[in-house]
Write an enzyme that holds these catalytic residues in place. Structure first.
Site, PDB file in Angstrom:
ATOM      1  N   LYS A 223       0.818  -1.207   0.000  1.00  0.00           N
ATOM      2  CA  LYS A 223       0.000   0.000   0.000  1.00  0.00           C
ATOM      3  C   LYS A 223       0.857   1.266   0.000  1.00  0.00           C
ATOM      4  CE  LYS A 223      -4.211  -2.050   1.750  1.00  0.00           C
ATOM      5  NZ  LYS A 223      -5.145  -2.211   2.869  1.00  0.00           N
ATOM      6  N   ARG A 275      -2.557 -10.221   5.603  1.00  0.00           N
ATOM      7  CA  ARG A 275      -2.998 -10.358   4.208  1.00  0.00           C
ATOM      8  C   ARG A 275      -1.892  -9.807   3.313  1.00  0.00           C
ATOM      9  NH1 ARG A 275      -5.799  -7.183   0.414  1.00  0.00           N
ATOM     10  NH2 ARG A 275      -7.237  -8.347  -0.917  1.00  0.00           N
TER      11      ARG A 275
END
Length: 302
Positions: A223, A275
């Site tokens: 991210k 994740r």
């Protein structure tokens, strides 16, 4: 198959990300064919993934929402193929739509990972309750089109306090629908409706989220906050106030390596579910770090 969240005495759980979308932010288009999706699932399972998290709708900034019909066309072939090949691996469906969740659960998924925290579909909580599945409740604000942007990233002096308050309301919604508390995990929503400073606060203050008493999933992989941390630590500038530092210039390989570091820190802060896009490095690092936790460190004295 049923799925139970890990206790602190169990090794960390890894969700391997399988985006069967044409437009996800880091790997869109790579796994849209069933053959490519199966090859990627095989790779992640062989590298130690406990769960394959299948998603058919991108939540990148500016993403266009897709219909339930289109999302089902993307995810069901992959879910069917995974379930037919591997009985021991759990499947998670990453969706905000009850219709998609229901169909995925019918095909063998056992976890619903709802990035809206069950806020976008009023039928989602009831669907999950009736199925008896496990759920991930993520903190976010807004719709699929804007939840990964800064449009709703407005917080006061204590952003983590606000995240906690909103997560508690989401948990209450799930429990009122009949979802057993033991089936719930929470995700602080790194990069969703948060500027960099807000995401960093959630990571630094992760023990406050762990204190809610539910397993905590961290999904920071690749991210923007990871890219900005890389550039900051390389001396490129400050992340204060959510400054954007040309994050698109940081490679996925570099983001994957930095993700490992963030996840190890999160493990020691109490997170137990991760994740990730790159499974092997996280599996090795998290298992090694887990061996040094109070729950497991006695093995070093054997």
């Amino acid at each position: 198959m049923s799925f139970a969240w890990p206790s602190k005495s169990q090794r960390p759980t890894i969700f391997g990300i399988l985006n069967v979308t044409p437009d996800s932010f880091s790997d869109g288009g790579n796994f849209v064919s069933t053959e490519a999706a199966i090859a990627q699932a095989d790779r992640m399972i062989s590298e130690g993934a406990d769960v394959i998290d299948v998603g058919g709708e991108s939540t990148r900034p500016g993403a266009n929402p897709v219909s339930a019909r289109e999302e089902l066309k993307r995810v069901l072939p992959a879910i069917r193929a995974i379930r037919s090949r591997w009985n021991s691996v759990a499947i998670s469906i990453d969706t905000v739509k009850a219709e998609v969740a229901r169909a995925a659960l019918d095909e063998g998924a056992s976890i619903v990972n709802d990035v809206s925290g069950m806020s976008l579909d009023p039928e989602m909580a009831r669907t999950c309750s009736e199925a008896g599945c496990s759920v991930v409740l993520m903190h976010s604000r807004g719709t699929v089109a804007d939840m990964a942007s800064y449009d709703n990233a407005v917080y006061g002096a204590d952003p983590v306090g606000e995240i906690l308050s909103e997560l508690e309301k989401t948990i209450q919604t799930a429990q009122r629908a009949g979802i057993h508390p033991g089936r719930i995990a929470v995700d602080p929503g790194i990069g969703f409706s948060k500027r960099t400073a807000h995401s960093l606060a959630a990571l630094v203050e992760l023990p406050r989220i762990v204190a809610l008493g539910y397993p905590v999933l961290v999904a920071a992989s690749r991210k923007r906050v990871i890219a900005e941390l890389i550039r900051y630590t390389a001396g490129a500038g400050s992340t204060a106030g959510g400054t954007t530092l040309a994050a698109q210039m940081v490679s996925n390989d570099d983001r994957d390596m930095a993700t490992v570091g963030v996840n190890v820190v999160a493990l020691f802060a109490g997170a137990r579910i991760f994740r990730v896009h790159q499974v092997r490095a996280n599996r090795l690092a998290l298992d090694t770090a887990w061996a040094l936790t109070p729950e497991e460190s006695e093995l070093l004295t054997d």
